[in-house]
Design an enzyme around this catalytic site. Structure first.
Site, PDB file in Angstrom:
ATOM      1  N   GLU A  92      -6.664 -21.581 127.236  1.00 14.91           N
ATOM      2  CA  GLU A  92      -6.225 -21.448 128.582  1.00 14.91           C
ATOM      3  C   GLU A  92      -7.785 -21.554 129.419  1.00 14.91           C
ATOM      4  O   GLU A  92      -8.804 -20.773 128.742  1.00 14.91           O
ATOM      5  CB  GLU A  92      -5.401 -20.075 128.960  1.00 14.91           C
ATOM      6  CG  GLU A  92      -4.201 -20.341 128.090  1.00 14.91           C
ATOM      7  CD  GLU A  92      -3.215 -19.041 128.326  1.00 14.91           C
ATOM      8  OE1 GLU A  92      -3.821 -17.967 128.707  1.00 14.91           O
ATOM      9  OE2 GLU A  92      -1.976 -19.014 128.297  1.00 14.91           O
ATOM     10  N   CYS A 105     -12.968 -20.250 134.846  1.00 11.74           N
ATOM     11  CA  CYS A 105     -12.855 -19.150 133.848  1.00 11.74           C
ATOM     12  C   CYS A 105     -12.626 -20.079 132.491  1.00 11.74           C
ATOM     13  O   CYS A 105     -11.474 -20.551 132.293  1.00 11.74           O
ATOM     14  CB  CYS A 105     -12.051 -18.062 133.971  1.00 11.74           C
ATOM     15  SG  CYS A 105     -12.009 -17.114 132.447  1.00 11.74           S
ATOM     16  N   CYS A 112      -9.936 -14.269 118.923  1.00  8.96           N
ATOM     17  CA  CYS A 112     -11.020 -13.550 119.096  1.00  8.96           C
ATOM     18  C   CYS A 112     -11.078 -12.532 118.193  1.00  8.96           C
ATOM     19  O   CYS A 112     -10.086 -12.151 117.837  1.00  8.96           O
ATOM     20  CB  CYS A 112     -11.362 -12.813 120.503  1.00  8.96           C
ATOM     21  SG  CYS A 112     -12.962 -12.084 120.455  1.00  8.96           S
ATOM     22  N   CYS A 116     -11.372  -5.943 120.596  1.00 10.65           N
ATOM     23  CA  CYS A 116     -11.428  -5.075 121.663  1.00 10.65           C
ATOM     24  C   CYS A 116     -10.070  -4.503 122.063  1.00 10.65           C
ATOM     25  O   CYS A 116      -8.901  -5.269 122.325  1.00 10.65           O
ATOM     26  CB  CYS A 116     -12.021  -5.529 123.203  1.00 10.65           C
ATOM     27  SG  CYS A 116     -13.636  -6.226 122.872  1.00 10.65           S
ATOM     28  N   CYS A 119      -7.572  -5.726 124.935  1.00  8.03           N
ATOM     29  CA  CYS A 119      -7.548  -7.147 125.389  1.00  8.03           C
ATOM     30  C   CYS A 119      -6.458  -7.865 124.637  1.00  8.03           C
ATOM     31  O   CYS A 119      -6.427  -7.928 123.357  1.00  8.03           O
ATOM     32  CB  CYS A 119      -8.753  -7.667 124.979  1.00  8.03           C
ATOM     33  SG  CYS A 119      -8.991  -9.503 124.987  1.00  8.03           S
TER      34      CYS A 119
HETATM   35 FE1  SF4 Z   1     -12.783 -10.728 122.437  1.00 10.36          FE
HETATM   36 FE2  SF4 Z   1     -13.296  -8.329 123.320  1.00 10.36          FE
HETATM   37 FE3  SF4 Z   1     -13.579 -10.569 124.927  1.00 10.36          FE
HETATM   38 FE4  SF4 Z   1     -11.111  -9.877 124.345  1.00 10.36          FE
HETATM   39  S1  SF4 Z   1     -12.469  -8.728 125.604  1.00 10.36           S
HETATM   40  S2  SF4 Z   1     -11.808 -12.010 124.375  1.00 10.36           S
HETATM   41  S3  SF4 Z   1     -11.512  -8.988 122.316  1.00 10.36           S
HETATM   42  S4  SF4 Z   1     -14.790  -9.972 123.106  1.00 10.36           S
END
Ligand code: SF4
Length: 347
Positions: A92, A105, A112, A116, A119
């Site tokens: 996205e 963005c 990922c 985190c 997230c």
């Molecule tokens: Fe990856 Fe952390 Fe960014 Fe989310 S906030 S996309 S988990 S680095």
């Protein structure tokens, strides 16, 4: 033999490739310019290149093109575009209008690995890196949409979509070089921001490779809280990360952006603000305070508005520029840390 995807090549790499084909050097610039011209997706459209060379190009190379398969508009004017890639993966990009300026963005990975703990992208885990063509392709596709709407061009690119850009370092650098090439999409480095959770060795390499703006997802000034939110902090703790930020070569007169998601009773007190002030000492920066968006996946709560304002005032009283940034696109899951997980759920 696999065909080569030309949009993966920087202009320098294109020159080497053209040379290897036995073609004159000017051909590299010529092909490169065609790739980023609006609406070009076939070699047959490259009208100033001889038929013979075009036929050879079609036999040994491809020009990829990604177009959004999904579009969702937020009440605040942000638009989230979903791209389905050749292997079925979904990524996205979010177009964010701010006054008469447009910020895009961009995603750098599918999923990922950083995990985190606030997230939604992190909950997907890591699927794969995006190629330079897929990173640049997001920008090219949305640029064409913006142009078709008769608007000005995209003003700023922020790598804050899905993924940790520095974990896809080589492809990121190639994509940046393509985006910044004058005969390509011609983005000045001052209009590009890389946002990272703080992979320190790669941060150093980034500063050596390109001059771009830097945003750091800090979210807490003490190691205990930050490690709770961001496991990467165990490897690269706060003091070392901020030292790397102090050494980072920014474009002139630019400041490091410190992103700070404010979560009720976790990192939103005046005590936390004072510690942040202490840690940021000597760093040319501004702080973006991002009140947390509550969701079903994580137990965190949004902070009280007064608490956010008090936190901001505490920073400002110490001379730090601090802005409260309402997360954009919250109603379409396009806000920070909300990308992509839902796209997968819809499958
Ligand atoms: Fe990856 Fe952390 Fe960014 Fe989310 S906030 S996309 S988990 S680095």
């Amino acid at each position: 033999m696999d065909k080569i995807e030309l949009k993966n090549l920087t202009l320098l790499q294109m020159r080497d490739w053209v040379k290897a084909q036995g073609w004159p050097a000017f051909r590299a610039q010529q092909i490169f310019a065609w790739l980023y011209r609006t609406g070009i997706s076939e070699f047959s459209q490259m009208t100033d290149i001889s038929k013979e060379v075009r036929a050879k190009l079609a036999a040994i190379a491809t020009i990829s093109r990604i177009t959004p398969a999904m579009e969702e508009r937020s009440q605040d004017g942000s638009v989230k575009y979903g791209f389905r890639l050749a292997d079925g993966a979904v990524i996205e990009s979010v177009l964010i209008p701010e006054g008469d300026r447009l910020t895009l963005c961009v995603s750098s990975q599918v999923g990922c690995a950083m995990g985190c703990n606030f997230c939604l992208t992190g909950t997907m885990g890591f699927v794969r890196n995006l190629s330079p063509a897929e990173i640049v392709g997001q920008v090219q596709a949305i640029t064409e949409i913006v142009q078709a709407l008769g608007k000005n061009r995209i003003n700023n690119l922020v790598f804050m979509g899905m993924g940790e850009p520095l974990a896809n370092f080589d492809n990121l650098i190639d994509a940046l070089n393509i985006l910044m090439e004058q005969t390509g999409l011609d983005f000045s480095s001052r209009r590009i921001t890389i946002s990272t959770c703080g992979i320190i060795p790669k941060l150093k390499e980034l500063g050596e490779a390109v001059t771009v703006n830097l945003a750091i997802s800090l979210h807490a000034a003490d190691d205990e809280t930050r490690t709770q939110l961001m496991p990467i902090n165990k490897t690269y703790p706060v003091d070392e990360l901020l030292a790397a930020c102090r050494a980072f070569p920014l474009p002139s007169r630019r400041k490091v952006m410190i992103e700070y998601i404010m979560i009720k009773d976790l990192n939103d007190s005046v005590r936390h603000a004072r510690l942040l002030i202490k840690k940021l000492h000597g760093l040319s920066c501004k702080v973006n305070l991002l009140p947390y968006n509550e969701n079903k996946t994580f137990p965190y709560q949004s902070p009280a508005r007064e608490q956010v304002e008090l936190f901001q005032k505490t920073l400002r009283d110490s001379g730090i520029t601090a802005l409260i940034r309402e997360s954009r696109g919250g109603d379409i899951s396009a806000a920070c840390g909300q990308l992509a997980a839902e796209a997968d759920e819809e499958e």
